[in-house]
Design a protein around this motif. Structure first.
Motif, PDB file in Angstrom:
ATOM      1  N   TRP A   1       0.855  -1.188   0.000  1.00  0.00           N
ATOM      2  CA  TRP A   1       0.000   0.000   0.000  1.00  0.00           C
ATOM      3  C   TRP A   1       0.891   1.238   0.000  1.00  0.00           C
ATOM      4  CZ3 TRP A   1      -4.006  -0.866   4.527  1.00  0.00           C
ATOM      5  CH2 TRP A   1      -4.905  -1.866   4.152  1.00  0.00           C
ATOM      6  N   VAL A   2       0.518   2.229  -0.766  1.00  0.00           N
ATOM      7  CA  VAL A   2       1.165   3.533  -0.710  1.00  0.00           C
ATOM      8  C   VAL A   2       0.115   4.557  -0.289  1.00  0.00           C
ATOM      9  CG1 VAL A   2       2.363   5.346  -1.988  1.00  0.00           C
ATOM     10  CG2 VAL A   2       2.845   2.938  -2.495  1.00  0.00           C
ATOM     11  N   LEU A   3       0.330   5.187   0.861  1.00  0.00           N
ATOM     12  CA  LEU A   3      -0.536   6.274   1.313  1.00  0.00           C
ATOM     13  C   LEU A   3       0.022   7.563   0.735  1.00  0.00           C
ATOM     14  CD1 LEU A   3      -0.836   5.304   5.095  1.00  0.00           C
ATOM     15  CD2 LEU A   3      -2.135   4.407   3.154  1.00  0.00           C
ATOM     16  N   ALA A   4      -0.724   8.222  -0.141  1.00  0.00           N
ATOM     17  CA  ALA A   4      -0.187   9.365  -0.883  1.00  0.00           C
ATOM     18  C   ALA A   4      -0.979  10.638  -0.609  1.00  0.00           C
ATOM     19  CB  ALA A   4      -0.211   9.061  -2.397  1.00  0.00           C
ATOM     20  N   GLY A   5      -0.259  11.675  -0.247  1.00  0.00           N
ATOM     21  CA  GLY A   5      -0.863  12.996  -0.100  1.00  0.00           C
ATOM     22  C   GLY A   5      -0.844  13.738  -1.424  1.00  0.00           C
ATOM     23  N   ARG A   6      -1.252  15.010  -1.369  1.00  0.00           N
ATOM     24  CA  ARG A   6      -1.346  15.801  -2.602  1.00  0.00           C
ATOM     25  C   ARG A   6      -0.071  16.587  -2.891  1.00  0.00           C
ATOM     26  NH1 ARG A   6      -6.312  19.468  -3.329  1.00  0.00           N
ATOM     27  NH2 ARG A   6      -5.860  19.006  -5.520  1.00  0.00           N
ATOM     28  N   GLY A   7       0.853  16.636  -1.934  1.00  0.00           N
ATOM     29  CA  GLY A   7       2.063  17.434  -2.104  1.00  0.00           C
ATOM     30  C   GLY A   7       3.237  16.617  -2.600  1.00  0.00           C
ATOM     31  N   ASN A   8       4.430  17.175  -2.414  1.00  0.00           N
ATOM     32  CA  ASN A   8       5.642  16.509  -2.907  1.00  0.00           C
ATOM     33  C   ASN A   8       5.891  15.164  -2.244  1.00  0.00           C
ATOM     34  OD1 ASN A   8       6.229  18.508  -4.736  1.00  0.00           O
ATOM     35  ND2 ASN A   8       7.634  19.607  -3.376  1.00  0.00           N
ATOM     36  N   ASN A   9       5.484  15.032  -0.969  1.00  0.00           N
ATOM     37  CA  ASN A   9       5.660  13.749  -0.299  1.00  0.00           C
ATOM     38  C   ASN A   9       4.844  12.670  -1.010  1.00  0.00           C
ATOM     39  OD1 ASN A   9       4.937  11.991   2.574  1.00  0.00           O
ATOM     40  ND2 ASN A   9       7.045  12.593   2.166  1.00  0.00           N
ATOM     41  N   GLY A  10       3.624  13.035  -1.403  1.00  0.00           N
ATOM     42  CA  GLY A  10       2.813  12.114  -2.184  1.00  0.00           C
ATOM     43  C   GLY A  10       3.432  11.822  -3.530  1.00  0.00           C
ATOM     44  N   GLY A  11       4.056  12.843  -4.126  1.00  0.00           N
ATOM     45  CA  GLY A  11       4.741  12.632  -5.400  1.00  0.00           C
ATOM     46  C   GLY A  11       5.827  11.589  -5.292  1.00  0.00           C
ATOM     47  N   ASP A  12       6.610  11.637  -4.195  1.00  0.00           N
ATOM     48  CA  ASP A  12       7.620  10.600  -3.966  1.00  0.00           C
ATOM     49  C   ASP A  12       6.959   9.227  -3.906  1.00  0.00           C
ATOM     50  OD1 ASP A  12       9.433  12.694  -3.728  1.00  0.00           O
ATOM     51  OD2 ASP A  12       9.404  12.678  -1.529  1.00  0.00           O
ATOM     52  N   GLY A  13       5.796   9.171  -3.275  1.00  0.00           N
ATOM     53  CA  GLY A  13       5.070   7.912  -3.163  1.00  0.00           C
ATOM     54  C   GLY A  13       4.609   7.383  -4.506  1.00  0.00           C
ATOM     55  N   TYR A  14       4.131   8.282  -5.389  1.00  0.00           N
ATOM     56  CA  TYR A  14       3.688   7.843  -6.722  1.00  0.00           C
ATOM     57  C   TYR A  14       4.861   7.279  -7.535  1.00  0.00           C
ATOM     58  CZ  TYR A  14      -0.901   9.966  -6.060  1.00  0.00           C
ATOM     59  OH  TYR A  14      -2.164  10.279  -5.619  1.00  0.00           O
ATOM     60  N   ILE A  15       6.017   7.945  -7.440  1.00  0.00           N
ATOM     61  CA  ILE A  15       7.195   7.419  -8.156  1.00  0.00           C
ATOM     62  C   ILE A  15       7.555   6.045  -7.617  1.00  0.00           C
ATOM     63  CG2 ILE A  15       9.654   7.752  -8.585  1.00  0.00           C
ATOM     64  CD1 ILE A  15       7.989   9.658 -10.186  1.00  0.00           C
ATOM     65  N   ALA A  16       7.541   5.901  -6.285  1.00  0.00           N
ATOM     66  CA  ALA A  16       7.839   4.603  -5.680  1.00  0.00           C
ATOM     67  C   ALA A  16       6.847   3.544  -6.150  1.00  0.00           C
ATOM     68  CB  ALA A  16       7.821   4.715  -4.158  1.00  0.00           C
ATOM     69  N   ALA A  17       5.566   3.921  -6.213  1.00  0.00           N
ATOM     70  CA  ALA A  17       4.532   2.978  -6.661  1.00  0.00           C
ATOM     71  C   ALA A  17       4.797   2.525  -8.089  1.00  0.00           C
ATOM     72  CB  ALA A  17       3.158   3.633  -6.547  1.00  0.00           C
ATOM     73  N   ALA A  18       5.152   3.471  -8.958  1.00  0.00           N
ATOM     74  CA  ALA A  18       5.433   3.129 -10.356  1.00  0.00           C
ATOM     75  C   ALA A  18       6.634   2.199 -10.458  1.00  0.00           C
ATOM     76  CB  ALA A  18       5.670   4.405 -11.157  1.00  0.00           C
ATOM     77  N   ARG A  19       7.683   2.480  -9.672  1.00  0.00           N
ATOM     78  CA  ARG A  19       8.884   1.645  -9.731  1.00  0.00           C
ATOM     79  C   ARG A  19       8.590   0.232  -9.213  1.00  0.00           C
ATOM     80  NH1 ARG A  19       9.686   5.606 -12.179  1.00  0.00           N
ATOM     81  NH2 ARG A  19      11.504   7.008 -12.083  1.00  0.00           N
ATOM     82  N   LEU A  20       7.783   0.130  -8.180  1.00  0.00           N
ATOM     83  CA  LEU A  20       7.457  -1.187  -7.631  1.00  0.00           C
ATOM     84  C   LEU A  20       6.593  -1.990  -8.604  1.00  0.00           C
ATOM     85  CD1 LEU A  20       6.783  -0.206  -3.904  1.00  0.00           C
ATOM     86  CD2 LEU A  20       8.672  -1.606  -4.757  1.00  0.00           C
ATOM     87  N   ARG A  21       5.646  -1.307  -9.244  1.00  0.00           N
ATOM     88  CA  ARG A  21       4.822  -1.999 -10.245  1.00  0.00           C
ATOM     89  C   ARG A  21       5.690  -2.538 -11.393  1.00  0.00           C
ATOM     90  NH1 ARG A  21      -0.717  -1.257 -11.114  1.00  0.00           N
ATOM     91  NH2 ARG A  21      -0.282  -1.091 -13.358  1.00  0.00           N
ATOM     92  N   ALA A  22       6.706  -1.758 -11.728  1.00  0.00           N
ATOM     93  CA  ALA A  22       7.565  -2.149 -12.850  1.00  0.00           C
ATOM     94  C   ALA A  22       8.347  -3.427 -12.575  1.00  0.00           C
ATOM     95  CB  ALA A  22       8.523  -1.004 -13.182  1.00  0.00           C
ATOM     96  N   VAL A  23       8.524  -3.775 -11.293  1.00  0.00           N
ATOM     97  CA  VAL A  23       9.259  -5.003 -10.961  1.00  0.00           C
ATOM     98  C   VAL A  23       8.305  -6.096 -10.487  1.00  0.00           C
ATOM     99  CG1 VAL A  23      11.414  -3.816 -10.465  1.00  0.00           C
ATOM    100  CG2 VAL A  23       9.770  -4.187  -8.609  1.00  0.00           C
ATOM    101  N   GLY A  24       7.021  -5.916 -10.751  1.00  0.00           N
ATOM    102  CA  GLY A  24       6.063  -6.981 -10.505  1.00  0.00           C
ATOM    103  C   GLY A  24       5.361  -6.974  -9.172  1.00  0.00           C
TER     104      GLY A  24
END
Length: 476
Positions: free
Chosen positions: A51-74
């Motif tokens: 699970w990634v808990l994501a806010g609307r600011g830059n901290n959430g942005g870091d979370g979205y990048i992490a989510a994308a990278r994790l999805r990319a490795v399955g």
């Protein structure tokens, strides 16, 4: 030692970096999010569902990048965004789009299942005051899943500037801090709620000059050297300590301080106390010398420990006046009752290390303990400036302040919350000063080893006593 930057200073460093790299902070966000994903995979191998808990600011942005990278490795990823997607034309929005382009979606509520890991990218360093009701409810339900938590920059609910925590804070197992450590991670409630700290600088170099808003601040994250002992040593080379502490009925404090000074390596240690209590030294530590605690004591060139168990009687008052008001060359460590006397008769004490806990710090500054704990960094700096000396503000994540510099100490361990720990610290610092360390170095070295050794003992004992620590001080 690693730099510690205030939250506002980090923002300034990010802007400066962007000015020198095409005007965009987007590369920093992609590095940050990638670092989160890498850390998650490294420390929790075999991840299948996050699970990634994501806010609307830059901290959430870091979370979205992490989510994308994790999805990319399955890894299967669910992003929970209780406040919705980020604002357009921001780095966070661009990060969300990258995640969405992979087919990622947002959820506003928690799924019914449980993840292998929760990545907390809700607020980061932006938390001030109380959490909103909807976030309190969300975090309470996350805790019920009992999954490990990786916090991005700071656990949600922790004030990264002061170390104050909301009651609903989501405690982390690990926290990754970007660019530099933030003060609230290292003191106050920070050490108890951040778990293992990981620093990721993102390749950013700090500009020259002060790291802190009022001067330099660093985290003492590695061992500090204790005084060397040459091959042809004799005890006369390692100075003397005089412990003026432990009035009748309060001898334990003075004895602990004296034993700690001896364990630290001081050549001669005298414990000034009542004749009745001096007998205990012969049993507990026959290497100590004892003499009677009297109001007509004449200081010599020794390092003094004044205060533990000293009391507030006439003898204590006379000793305070003689050492602090009359003899401007006397030096040492002022603790416990000695600090109470200083609060009653305040003056600059250049040659003394002050070791107050928050309640004593409050008296020294004429404020409340709650006020001290609300901003420990500011309190430590103010104490050092007011009394013009080195100050250790004790507590979880002790702070050492000296001439505009602030040092964040090893966090220690809750097992050390036992009687006599402060007396032991005072004696340890005095022993180091006797061997030639200046006040600042003795305070840093003593506080670090005091906390580090206590934390090591806590791996073996549920409760660490001051006498346990004294024995450990003698070890290499």
């Amino acid at each position: 030692m690693q730099p510690v930057l205030s939250v506002n200073r980090v923002k300034s460093v990010e802007r400066d970096w962007a000015d020198n790299h095409g005007g965009s902070t987007w590369p920093l966000m992609t590095r940050a999010g990638s670092a989160v994903a890498e850390l998650a995979c490294h420390h929790w191998p075999g991840l299948k569902y996050v699970w990634v808990l994501a806010g609307r600011g830059n901290n959430g942005g870091d979370g979205y990048i992490a989510a994308a990278r994790l999805r990319a490795v399955g890894v299967t990823v669910t992003v929970i965004a209780p406040s919705g997607e980020p604002k357009p034309d921001t780095d966070a929005y661009r990060a969300w789009q990258e995640y969405a382009d992979q087919g990622g979606t947002l959820e506003s509520n928690l799924p019914y299942d449980s993840p292998d890991l929760v990545i907390d990218a809700l607020i980061g360093t932006g938390h001030v005051g109380e959490l909103k009701a909807n976030l309190v409810d969300l975090l309470n339900r996350v805790r019920e899943r009992r999954a490990p938590v990786l916090a991005v920059d700071a656990p949600s609910g922790l004030n990264a500037a002061t170390g104050q925590a909301d009651l609903a804070l989501l405690k982390a197992d690990r926290t990754i801090s970007f660019i530099a450590y933030k003060p609230g991670l290292l003191t106050g409630q920070g050490p108890a709620v951040c778990g293992e700290l990981v620093l990721e600088t993102l390749g950013v170099e700090w500009p020259s000059g002060g790291f802190w808003s009022d001067g330099e601040a660093v985290y003492l994250d590695r061992a500090l050297d204790r005084p060397a002992r040459p091959g042809d040593s004799h005890k006369g080379q390692f100075g003397g300590v005089r412990v003026l502490a432990g009035a009748e009925g309060m001898g334990g404090a003075g004895l602990l301080a004296a034993r700690a000074a001896l364990a630290a390596g001081a050549g001669k240690v005298y414990w000034h106390t009542s004749p009745e209590q001096a007998k205990s030294a012969l049993i507990a530590q026959p290497e100590l010398m004892s003499t009677e605690l009297t109001a007509d004591y004449v200081p010599d060139g020794s390092i003094h420990v004044l205060g533990p168990g000293l009391g507030q009687g006439d003898t204590a008052g006379a000793l305070y006046r003689r050492l602090l008001l009359d003899d401007h060359d006397a030096r040492g460590v002022l603790d416990a009752d000695g600090l109470t006397w200083l609060a009653r008769f305040p003056k600059p004490v250049h040659n003394w290390v002050l070791t107050p806990h928050p309640g004593e710090a409050a008296r020294l500054l004429g404020r409340s303990t709650k006020d001290i704990q609300s901003d420990r960094c500011q309190a430590a700096m103010e104490l050092s400036e007011r009394y013009q000396t080195t100050v250790i503000l004790k507590g979880a994540g002790s702070l050492i302040a000296h001439q505009g510099r602030l040092y964040f100490n090893h966090p220690g361990d809750p097992a050390m919350a036992t009687p006599g720990m402060g007396d032991t610290l005072a004696g340890l610092i005095a022993g180091l000063m006797a061997q030639g360390l200046g006040a600042e170095e003795a305070a840093k070295t003593g506080a670090w080893w005091h906390a580090k050794l206590g934390a090591q003992l806590a791996q073996r004992y549920r409760i660490v006593l001051a006498t346990d620590l004294i024995e450990a001080i003698r070890l290499r």
